[in-house]
Design an enzyme around this catalytic site. Structure first.
Site, mmCIF file in Angstrom:
data_model
loop_
_atom_site.group_PDB
_atom_site.id
_atom_site.type_symbol
_atom_site.label_atom_id
_atom_site.label_comp_id
_atom_site.label_asym_id
_atom_site.label_seq_id
_atom_site.Cartn_x
_atom_site.Cartn_y
_atom_site.Cartn_z
ATOM 1 N N LYS A 1 -5.219 6.624 12.105
ATOM 2 C CA LYS A 1 -6.516 6.556 12.792
ATOM 3 C C LYS A 1 -6.253 6.561 14.302
ATOM 4 O O LYS A 1 -6.099 5.500 14.903
ATOM 5 C CB LYS A 1 -7.249 5.267 12.421
ATOM 6 C CG LYS A 1 -7.697 5.183 10.965
ATOM 7 C CD LYS A 1 -8.380 3.847 10.699
ATOM 8 C CE LYS A 1 -8.945 3.768 9.307
ATOM 9 N NZ LYS A 1 -9.447 2.411 8.976
ATOM 10 N N ARG B 1 -6.268 0.589 -5.518
ATOM 11 C CA ARG B 1 -5.091 1.356 -5.081
ATOM 12 C C ARG B 1 -4.844 2.543 -5.994
ATOM 13 O O ARG B 1 -4.210 3.518 -5.609
ATOM 14 C CB ARG B 1 -3.836 0.474 -5.102
ATOM 15 C CG ARG B 1 -3.858 -0.689 -4.129
ATOM 16 C CD ARG B 1 -2.478 -1.352 -4.107
ATOM 17 N NE ARG B 1 -2.530 -2.694 -3.550
ATOM 18 C CZ ARG B 1 -2.509 -2.980 -2.257
ATOM 19 N NH1 ARG B 1 -2.429 -2.006 -1.387
ATOM 20 N NH2 ARG B 1 -2.556 -4.228 -1.838
ATOM 21 N N ASP C 1 1.198 3.248 4.613
ATOM 22 C CA ASP C 1 0.041 3.918 4.017
ATOM 23 C C ASP C 1 -0.917 4.415 5.098
ATOM 24 O O ASP C 1 -1.390 5.547 5.063
ATOM 25 C CB ASP C 1 -0.691 2.998 3.025
ATOM 26 C CG ASP C 1 -0.984 1.610 3.582
ATOM 27 O OD1 ASP C 1 -0.744 1.352 4.790
ATOM 28 O OD2 ASP C 1 -1.457 0.751 2.808
ATOM 29 N N ASP D 1 -3.403 1.866 11.845
ATOM 30 C CA ASP D 1 -4.742 1.596 12.394
ATOM 31 C C ASP D 1 -4.567 1.127 13.837
ATOM 32 O O ASP D 1 -4.389 1.940 14.744
ATOM 33 C CB ASP D 1 -5.383 0.548 11.467
ATOM 34 C CG ASP D 1 -6.805 0.205 11.825
ATOM 35 O OD1 ASP D 1 -7.712 0.584 11.075
ATOM 36 O OD2 ASP D 1 -7.012 -0.470 12.844
ATOM 37 N N GLY E 1 0.771 -1.246 0.000
ATOM 38 C CA GLY E 1 0.000 0.000 0.000
ATOM 39 C C GLY E 1 0.797 1.287 0.000
ATOM 40 O O GLY E 1 0.336 2.295 -0.529
HETATM 41 P P1 5GP Z 1 -2.438 -1.928 11.724
HETATM 42 O O1 5GP Z 1 -1.387 -2.964 11.854
HETATM 43 O O2 5GP Z 1 -1.984 -0.560 12.113
HETATM 44 O O3 5GP Z 1 -3.708 -2.328 12.438
HETATM 45 O O4 5GP Z 1 -2.879 -1.914 10.219
HETATM 46 C C1 5GP Z 1 -2.045 -1.428 9.232
HETATM 47 C C2 5GP Z 1 -2.444 -1.970 7.877
HETATM 48 O O5 5GP Z 1 -3.836 -2.314 7.849
HETATM 49 C C3 5GP Z 1 -2.255 -0.940 6.794
HETATM 50 O O6 5GP Z 1 -0.972 -0.995 6.235
HETATM 51 C C4 5GP Z 1 -3.330 -1.328 5.795
HETATM 52 O O7 5GP Z 1 -2.838 -2.309 4.924
HETATM 53 C C5 5GP Z 1 -4.420 -1.946 6.640
HETATM 54 N N1 5GP Z 1 -5.514 -0.990 6.922
HETATM 55 C C6 5GP Z 1 -5.866 -0.467 8.118
HETATM 56 N N2 5GP Z 1 -6.904 0.377 8.003
HETATM 57 C C7 5GP Z 1 -7.219 0.394 6.684
HETATM 58 C C8 5GP Z 1 -8.202 1.102 5.910
HETATM 59 O O8 5GP Z 1 -9.024 1.905 6.382
HETATM 60 N N3 5GP Z 1 -8.198 0.850 4.569
HETATM 61 C C9 5GP Z 1 -7.333 -0.012 3.971
HETATM 62 N N4 5GP Z 1 -7.430 -0.176 2.653
HETATM 63 N N5 5GP Z 1 -6.391 -0.683 4.665
HETATM 64 C C10 5GP Z 1 -6.335 -0.480 6.008
#
Ligand code: 5GP
Length: 183
Positions: free
Chosen positions: A136, A171, A105, A108, A48
């Site tokens: 977020k 994307r 990208d 979360d 991403g």
């Molecule tokens: P984390 O490990 O911080 O929970 O998640 C990170 C990854 O989750 C990001 O690199 C992305 O690939 C995916 N992700 C988290 N939230 C979103 C979102 O709202 N949209 C998309 N497309 N991917 C997300």
């Protein structure tokens, strides 16, 4: 307002290409100032972050000497996290004694960054910081994963575009689209 239908979900345009470009340029300026006398290694998290990274590195000061390398991990399928990080493309460059900037990208839960930072430190990186296109804050579960450079903070909804996918697709959208409703 532009809208997109993807797999039965309605997405509406939320952040325009111009807004995103402006946010990214500000991050590039900050990184250029902070790393003026250094030679950072950008570790770009595939798939991403390639769109954000392309804009970010071209926004850096022209005098800045820096390198890029890629890593691929997976923790998401569809719209929810599995909580399990897998290394699909391992780190191919030595990070020992390097000033590493992880490029994401979106952050979360922070699980991906939490694990990647620990990994970089274990490999002997001199410093590890994180640059992300979107963050977020309400979803963050790992304190150490708060990004150092954030182009834009967003609310909790699932978003696509500018490198962010829905099961591998979309994307290529040049704006950020937010999910509105399922059919
Ligand atoms: P984390 O490990 O911080 O929970 O998640 C990170 C990854 O989750 C990001 O690199 C992305 O690939 C995916 N992700 C988290 N939230 C979103 C979102 O709202 N949209 C998309 N497309 N991917 C997300």
């Amino acid at each position: 307002m532009r809208s997109i239908n993807e797999q039965g979900y309605l997405f509406e345009e939320w952040l325009t290409p111009e807004q995103i470009a402006k946010d990214i340029k500000q991050v590039a300026n900050r990184i250029s100032a902070d790393y003026r006398d250094k030679e950072p290694l950008f570790v770009i998290v595939l798939n991403g972050a390639f769109v954000f990274a392309a804009d970010l590195i071209r926004g850096l000061d022209k005098d800045m000497r820096c390198e890029q390398t890629f890593i691929r991990v997976s923790s998401y399928f569809g719209m929810s996290s599995t909580g399990q990080l897998q290394f699909i493309v391992p780190l191919q460059q030595v990070v020992e004694n390097r000033d590493v900037i992880i490029v994401e990208d979106i952050v979360d839960s922070g699980l991906t960054i939490h694990q990647l930072k620990a990994y970089m430190r274990a490999q002997g990186a001199a410093s590890v910081r994180v640059a992300t296109m979107l963050f977020k804050p309400n979803k963050l579960e790992y304190d150490d994963a708060k990004p150092d450079y954030i182009a834009r903070e967003v609310t909790d909804e699932f978003v696509i575009g500018c490198g962010l996918d829905f099961d591998g697709f979309r994307r290529n959208l040049d704006a950020i689209y937010k999910v509105k409703e399922s059919k």
